[in-house]
Scaffold this active site. Structure first.
Site, short mmCIF file in Angstrom:
data_model
loop_
_atom_site.label_atom_id
_atom_site.label_comp_id
_atom_site.label_asym_id
_atom_site.label_seq_id
_atom_site.Cartn_x
_atom_site.Cartn_y
_atom_site.Cartn_z
N GLU A 51 -10.54 6.48 5.04
CA GLU A 51 -9.48 5.90 5.88
C GLU A 51 -9.56 6.43 7.32
O GLU A 51 -10.64 6.58 7.87
CB GLU A 51 -8.12 6.11 5.22
N ASP A 102 0.86 -1.18 0.00
CA ASP A 102 0.00 0.00 0.00
C ASP A 102 0.90 1.24 0.00
O ASP A 102 2.13 1.15 0.11
CB ASP A 102 -0.93 -0.02 1.22
#
Length: 628
Positions: free
Chosen positions: A514, A308
């Site tokens: 997020e 990521d």
């Protein structure tokens, strides 16, 4: 001997010519050669520097044709909101991507780069793209065939911008709605998540019948490489804290969080992205047992594993505090491509040093590069590296908007309909003297789309992209004689004095993604509660909740006549009006448990303490009305 000199000279020249011709024929450039022959031939020609370059993915902000060429960069990405220009056209995207690609092709071996983007609900960075409902809504549909069509439409809209790789789908199993990424999860139930991996053949194309298990498949120029993410357990962190620790035994991990990876690999997913989170205290980006041992060896995954964004930096706490260790731990764990995305020179230098000093064996680099090249060869990137403008008209096409509207209709859940069962409020009559539309989300496209829309965190307001707000769709749907009055947050006196036939109140959450979206209270954004109170206390009302997860609504349900969970429907708000006014019937069933209070969380179907406000699988239905 002299009489043989001319023929002998000719023979020598012939041999030299034959050798040159042989050297010019490179098996890896021949699409007729078997895949493994092409991979082996290309790797045999590559220097260590060229191989390490393939393992690097950089952000477009630091990319250029020269950077691609000088560092042999294998991949570029656009992070959330990273665009060639504000409101850039599809043509501008194509030209930018091609500029980077030409740099990659100008290297000695001419290995094409792969360009990635977070197309998580449509090609959501691109202006005018069709924005589909977020996964939390799509889970409600329980409709794999719909997901496959959405995948195919998304692939076309991504290809319209010259891009070949989508970081989707997110196959997290969100077990706690306090998690800021819960709307990226189809369901708390892994079986629904597994079924909806059917988006992968939509994105990538159908696997050929004789395919070898685990080998990725991407079917041509109208398809993109997909990415199953985030491996593994990202939806199970303690208290739903993003990037945190998932505390669960191996049996639980394999039974809840792992199954959809098996389905994704069977469907030929090209890549898998590793999670920021930890499992029982160990960072996933450094977990060799799960990445190499389970994903690659047990599940036989043959595509490439990608980190990521700055994911390897976060192996240490604080991040980047011992970067050379992070490089070593992540690459040895089995990560093949590293989303760096800015400090690529540091990464390249560290990895090169470790390989040349036998800290990381060359066999690990070979494995990573084989996997990356396998995906690039399968995609046809070597044959068609340069994007053309033939698909620019696919971006935001009417056909895709109609598909998104259908997805909205199938994703809404009717939670309450009338103060008593024999007096339903919905469907609403289109013909009425005067109706009120109220609430912070009624005329707000940004709120309707949520995070991961044009910008990383999304944005409130109506100027971010092209779409239809719920207010506009109400006006489009009612009878021409019906007066529609819009007031974002009216007081009780205003509502009482206007003699409205009924009201539609649209409230919910503001956009986030997020960690920014982590919430311990899960409340409706202000002034939503006062709007519900002022309106529903004075007139018959339907409340539409626009949110990425269930919210705390128990105290207000009694005052509400009808209640609809609309999740984050995207640009095609008309799908909401289609159901409110009875052109279509409600069919959606909750794919998540709706809690009474946040103190109950985490609470999932099957738990011994299960006591929800609305249980998993709940959803009232209506039939389309004849009069409409």
């Amino acid at each position: 001997m002299a009489r043989f000199s001319i023929p002998l000279m000719g023979f020598v020249l012939l041999c030299i010519w034959a050798a040159v011709t042989e050297a010019e024929y490179m098996k890896y450039k021949d699409p007729k050669q078997p895949l493994n022959v092409r991979i082996k031939d290309l790797i045999s020609r590559m220097t260590v520097e060229e191989q390490i370059g393939q393992m690097v993915q950089i952000e477009r902000q630091v990319a250029s044709a020269d950077v691609m060429k000088n560092y042999f960069i294998g991949s570029v990405l656009s992070g959330g909101g990273s665009v060639p220009a504000p409101k850039a056209s599809a043509e501008a995207w194509v030209n930018m991507v091609n500029e980077f690609q030409k740099g990659a092709l100008s290297t000695r071996l001419g290995i094409p780069m792969i360009y990635g983007i977070d197309a998580v609900h449509g090609n959501n960075n691109a202006y005018k793209a069709t924005i589909f409902p977020h996964n939390v809504g799509l889970g409600v549909t329980r409709d794999p065939e719909l997901l496959k069509r959405i995948g195919a439409a998304t692939a076309l809209e991504v290809r319209a911008t010259g891009i070949t790789y989508a970081f989707a789908p997110c196959i997290a199993v969100c077990r706690d709605p306090r998690w800021g990424r819960c709307y990226e999860s189809y369901s708390e139930d892994h079986k629904i998540v597994q079924a909806l991996t059917e988006i992968i053949p939509g994105l990538q194309g159908d696997m050929p019948a004789n395919s070898q298990k685990g080998v990725p498949f991407v079917g041509g120029k109208t398809k993109v490489a997909g990415c199953a993410k985030h491996f593994v357990g990202d939806g199970g962190t303690t208290k739903g804290i993003d990037e945190n620790n998932t505390v669960i035994d191996l049996h639980g991990l394999l039974n809840i969080h792992m199954p959809a990876y098996g389905d994704s690999i069977r469907k030929g997913v090209a890549t898998v992205m590793v999670s920021y989170s930890s499992w029982n205290g160990q960072r996933m980006h450094a977990n060799r047992d799960l990445i190499t041992g389970y994903l690659k060896n047990k599940l036989k995954f043959r595509g490439f594993v990608i980190s990521d964004w700055e994911g390897i930096d976060r192996i240490t706490s604080p991040p980047h505090v011992n970067y050379s260790y992070s490089v070593q731990a992540s690459v040895l764990a089995g990560i093949d491509m590293v989303m760096i995305p800015m400090n690529y020179v540091e990464f390249i230098n560290d990895l090169t040093f470790q390989v040349k000093n036998n800290i990381i064996p060359m066999s690990r680099i070979d494995d990573a590069v084989k996997r990356i090249l396998r995906v690039k060869f399968i995609m046809g990137l070597f044959e068609n590296p340069i994007a053309d403008l033939s698909m620019v008209n696919q971006l935001g096409s009417q056909e895709h908007r109609e598909l998104a509207r259908e997805a909205v209709r199938k994703s809404l859940v009717l939670l309450k309909n009338g103060k008593s069962a024999n007096k339903p409020l919905l469907p609403l009559p289109k013909k009425a003297k005067k109706i009120l539309v109220a609430g912070s989300h009624a005329d707000n496209l940004g709120n309707q789309c949520g995070g991961w829309t044009i910008e990383w965190q999304g944005r409130t307001g109506n100027d971010l992209t092209v779409g239809t707000t719920i207010l506009t769709t109400v006006k489009n749907t009612v009878d021409p004689s019906t007066q529609v009055v819009y007031s974002e947050n009216p007081d009780t006196a205003f509502v009482k004095s206007n003699e409205f036939s009924y009201a539609i109140v649209v409230v919910g959450e503001l956009p986030y993604t997020e960690t920014v979206g982590d919430s311990l209270n899960l409340t409706i954004a202000e002034p939503g509660v006062s709007t519900i109170s002022n309106v529903c206390g004075a007139v018959k009302c339907v409340v539409v909740i626009v949110s990425g997860r269930p919210l705390a609504i128990k105290p207000y349900v009694a005052t509400i006549d009808a209640l609809v969970a609309a999740w984050l429907p995207g640009t095609e708000g008309q799908g909401v009006a289609d159901l409110l006014f009875g052109d279509y019937g409600f069919t959606g069933k909750l794919a998540r448990t709706w809690f009474k209070t946040v103190d109950q969380l985490p609470m999932n179907v099957g738990d011994p303490h299960y006591d929800p406000l609305f249980p998993f699988g709940f959803g009232l239905t209506t039939k389309p009305t004849k009069e409409n």
